[in-house]
Design an enzyme around this catalytic site. Sequence first.
Site, PDB file in Angstrom:
ATOM      1  N   GLY A  11       0.805  -1.213   0.000  1.00 41.31           N
ATOM      2  CA  GLY A  11       0.000   0.000   0.000  1.00 41.31           C
ATOM      3  C   GLY A  11       0.836   1.259   0.000  1.00 41.31           C
ATOM      4  O   GLY A  11       2.068   1.222   0.176  1.00 41.31           O
ATOM      5  N   ASP A  12       0.184   2.380  -0.264  1.00 42.19           N
ATOM      6  CA  ASP A  12       0.818   3.703  -0.250  1.00 42.19           C
ATOM      7  C   ASP A  12       1.931   3.840  -1.280  1.00 42.19           C
ATOM      8  O   ASP A  12       2.893   4.590  -1.088  1.00 42.19           O
ATOM      9  CB  ASP A  12       1.370   4.034   1.146  1.00 42.19           C
ATOM     10  CG  ASP A  12       0.287   3.985   2.207  1.00 42.19           C
ATOM     11  OD1 ASP A  12      -0.870   4.328   1.884  1.00 42.19           O
ATOM     12  OD2 ASP A  12       0.588   3.596   3.344  1.00 42.19           O
ATOM     13  N   GLU A  13       1.800   3.142  -2.382  1.00 43.51           N
ATOM     14  CA  GLU A  13       2.820   3.192  -3.431  1.00 43.51           C
ATOM     15  C   GLU A  13       2.783   4.506  -4.202  1.00 43.51           C
ATOM     16  O   GLU A  13       3.773   4.885  -4.848  1.00 43.51           O
ATOM     17  CB  GLU A  13       2.610   2.041  -4.430  1.00 43.51           C
ATOM     18  CG  GLU A  13       2.829   0.645  -3.876  1.00 43.51           C
ATOM     19  CD  GLU A  13       1.569   0.053  -3.266  1.00 43.51           C
ATOM     20  OE1 GLU A  13       0.560   0.785  -3.145  1.00 43.51           O
ATOM     21  OE2 GLU A  13       1.591  -1.138  -2.896  1.00 43.51           O
ATOM     22  N   LYS A  15      -0.579   5.237  -5.753  1.00 42.99           N
ATOM     23  CA  LYS A  15      -1.643   4.928  -6.712  1.00 42.99           C
ATOM     24  C   LYS A  15      -2.455   6.178  -7.040  1.00 42.99           C
ATOM     25  O   LYS A  15      -2.817   6.421  -8.184  1.00 42.99           O
ATOM     26  CB  LYS A  15      -2.575   3.846  -6.140  1.00 42.99           C
ATOM     27  CG  LYS A  15      -1.881   2.538  -5.843  1.00 42.99           C
ATOM     28  CD  LYS A  15      -2.805   1.547  -5.160  1.00 42.99           C
ATOM     29  CE  LYS A  15      -3.170   1.905  -3.728  1.00 42.99           C
ATOM     30  NZ  LYS A  15      -2.070   1.847  -2.760  1.00 42.99           N
ATOM     31  N   ASN A  37     -10.085   2.995   4.857  1.00 44.15           N
ATOM     32  CA  ASN A  37      -8.728   2.603   5.266  1.00 44.15           C
ATOM     33  C   ASN A  37      -7.719   3.129   4.243  1.00 44.15           C
ATOM     34  O   ASN A  37      -6.551   3.358   4.566  1.00 44.15           O
ATOM     35  CB  ASN A  37      -8.598   1.072   5.412  1.00 44.15           C
ATOM     36  CG  ASN A  37      -9.146   0.280   4.235  1.00 44.15           C
ATOM     37  OD1 ASN A  37      -9.832   0.823   3.387  1.00 44.15           O
ATOM     38  ND2 ASN A  37      -8.845  -1.009   4.188  1.00 44.15           N
ATOM     39  N   GLY A  39      -5.851   5.788   1.816  1.00 45.03           N
ATOM     40  CA  GLY A  39      -5.562   7.226   1.842  1.00 45.03           C
ATOM     41  C   GLY A  39      -4.761   7.507   0.592  1.00 45.03           C
ATOM     42  O   GLY A  39      -3.623   7.064   0.476  1.00 45.03           O
ATOM     43  N   HIS A  40      -5.358   8.171  -0.365  1.00 44.92           N
ATOM     44  CA  HIS A  40      -4.696   8.431  -1.644  1.00 44.92           C
ATOM     45  C   HIS A  40      -4.432   9.927  -1.775  1.00 44.92           C
ATOM     46  O   HIS A  40      -5.359  10.732  -1.703  1.00 44.92           O
ATOM     47  CB  HIS A  40      -5.555   7.918  -2.806  1.00 44.92           C
ATOM     48  CG  HIS A  40      -5.747   6.422  -2.772  1.00 44.92           C
ATOM     49  ND1 HIS A  40      -6.485   5.751  -3.703  1.00 44.92           N
ATOM     50  CD2 HIS A  40      -5.271   5.480  -1.911  1.00 44.92           C
ATOM     51  CE1 HIS A  40      -6.456   4.455  -3.414  1.00 44.92           C
ATOM     52  NE2 HIS A  40      -5.740   4.268  -2.325  1.00 44.92           N
ATOM     53  N   GLN A 217      -5.412  -0.249  -1.131  1.00 42.28           N
ATOM     54  CA  GLN A 217      -4.501  -1.189  -0.490  1.00 42.28           C
ATOM     55  C   GLN A 217      -3.584  -1.761  -1.589  1.00 42.28           C
ATOM     56  O   GLN A 217      -3.350  -1.088  -2.569  1.00 42.28           O
ATOM     57  CB  GLN A 217      -5.252  -2.301   0.270  1.00 42.28           C
ATOM     58  CG  GLN A 217      -6.005  -1.819   1.486  1.00 42.28           C
ATOM     59  CD  GLN A 217      -7.292  -1.082   1.151  1.00 42.28           C
ATOM     60  OE1 GLN A 217      -8.153  -1.601   0.477  1.00 42.28           O
ATOM     61  NE2 GLN A 217      -7.444   0.132   1.636  1.00 42.28           N
ATOM     62  N   THR A 292      -1.301   8.468   5.417  1.00 37.98           N
ATOM     63  CA  THR A 292      -2.297   9.467   5.024  1.00 37.98           C
ATOM     64  C   THR A 292      -3.565   9.313   5.862  1.00 37.98           C
ATOM     65  O   THR A 292      -4.261  10.280   6.149  1.00 37.98           O
ATOM     66  CB  THR A 292      -2.674   9.277   3.526  1.00 37.98           C
ATOM     67  OG1 THR A 292      -1.468   9.163   2.772  1.00 37.98           O
ATOM     68  CG2 THR A 292      -3.497  10.412   2.995  1.00 37.98           C
ATOM     69  N   LYS A 324       8.475   7.540  -6.424  1.00 36.39           N
ATOM     70  CA  LYS A 324       9.326   8.074  -5.352  1.00 36.39           C
ATOM     71  C   LYS A 324      10.812   7.789  -5.573  1.00 36.39           C
ATOM     72  O   LYS A 324      11.558   7.562  -4.621  1.00 36.39           O
ATOM     73  CB  LYS A 324       8.833   7.557  -3.982  1.00 36.39           C
ATOM     74  CG  LYS A 324       7.372   7.933  -3.729  1.00 36.39           C
ATOM     75  CD  LYS A 324       6.902   7.640  -2.329  1.00 36.39           C
ATOM     76  CE  LYS A 324       7.057   8.818  -1.401  1.00 36.39           C
ATOM     77  NZ  LYS A 324       6.224   8.757  -0.191  1.00 36.39           N
ATOM     78  N   SER A 402       8.135   8.221 -11.247  1.00 39.02           N
ATOM     79  CA  SER A 402       7.702   9.402 -10.507  1.00 39.02           C
ATOM     80  C   SER A 402       8.878   9.962  -9.722  1.00 39.02           C
ATOM     81  O   SER A 402       9.593   9.225  -9.030  1.00 39.02           O
ATOM     82  CB  SER A 402       6.543   9.015  -9.589  1.00 39.02           C
ATOM     83  OG  SER A 402       6.137  10.135  -8.843  1.00 39.02           O
TER      84      SER A 402
END
Length: 413
Positions: A11-13, A15, A37, A39-40, A217, A292, A324, A402
Amino acid sequence: MVTQVVGLQWGDEGKGKIVDLIARKYDIVVRSQGGHNAGHTVVVGGKKYSLHLIPSGVLNPDAVNIIANGVVVYPPQLISEMEKFGDTLKGKLFISNRAHMILDHHIAIDKAREKLRGKRAIGTTGRGIGPAYADKIARVGVRMGELKNVPKLLEKLEHYYQMNAGYFKFLGISLPNLRELEDKLYHWKQKLEEMIIDTSHYLWENLDRNILLEGAQATLLDIDHGTYPYVTSSNTIASGALTGCGIPPRYLDSVIGVAKAYTTRVGNGPFPTEEVGVWGDKLREQGHEFGTTTGRPRRCGWLDLKAVEYGIHLNGCDQLAIMKLDVLDGFPQVKVGIGYRKNGEELNYFPFDLEGVEPIYQTFPGWEGSSGVTRWEELPRNAQKYLEFIEDQLEVKISYISTGPQREATIIR
Ligand code: GDP
Ligand code: IMO
Ligand code: MG
């Protein structure tokens, strides 16, 4: 054309950033599973938006956004998120009548069960996700379409609370006041009813348009294929997204797998390439790795290629987005997990049991100055070599790189 964006790690890649970036090519953006759940984060024109239920296509003024049947919706969260966008959402947001509802007691159960698990706690987001999906599977859940008939829904819930009174008492959760609950249901009905439709039907009628499915997720949190029991309660992979919105599998054209150039995880559970020392701290600091949704510090470590490869197989990715990259700027060297060792034996696949698994690393010389780069040719040579190695090992094209949180800080290949 139907495209899926799916996370390949825990998660938190990033997206949300990819969905926002490509949303202008799409007519419809769909969330198919998970709940708040997720957070984008989307950064546009210097402004940061944190989205939990509303799809990240919302900043494309022309796209229609859909919260489909596979999502679990907590109405107060949805209403407060909608308020941030005001009238711009009119006719641009639809919610499936089949989406299950998260109610306050699901949140209370989630928290109480985590407490009872003690050192075995999953580290959930405490949003009631597991208990809401559990009720769905146990066939005692309530759906958004039921808001149309509040008296009937209230009667059903009254029976549910009677049935579960003993369990609630055991967990120390008080039963809701039915008068107050009735008021809430009428309030939600008034705010949301216009948007509640049969979204599968809507999607079938629009299959000749461009549809983007936004994963929440990620693969390693999938209820079937993830690091069980340290997972979320939905099928997060591409096939789950299709069940979650009613689009038949043969319409899926492309799957973009999203991975960070390193790895993070929030919550508990195995993480072979985790760095608990200074390098982990440096990744957290440079990557602002704080959740997030809950603000919790994310656990950080190196890229694990066998974990990502596992996700590519499960999702059928034909493209990758590596996120990142800029966070690795200034590291003297960068490591990549290329396999594992367990009990002296080498493993070249992501195994069922990660206990006692040690990563095998390949080390690369570091680089400076990838931040904000928008052209491949302008990337430092060592960063290019790192990405070429990833592409070579995974045998999937990296279409997006990115280099910063902003929409523009992206290399499109
Ligand atoms: P999601 O859940 O997959 O949508 O990811 P999150 O939004 O939870 O976490 C990703 C975080 O990284 C967000 O704060 C983004 O703004 C940020 N982000 C996304 N891409 C990049 C990038 O290339 N570089 C940096 N430094 N930050 C990024
Ligand atoms: P996005 O969409 C990262 C994690 C929680 C916990 C486990 C179970 O932003 O990538 P849950 O509340 O779902 O029962 O928690 O799953 N988790 C996430 N981790 N990103 C997410 O969403 C997550 N959603 C759930 O931290 O470990
Ligand atoms: Mg997130």
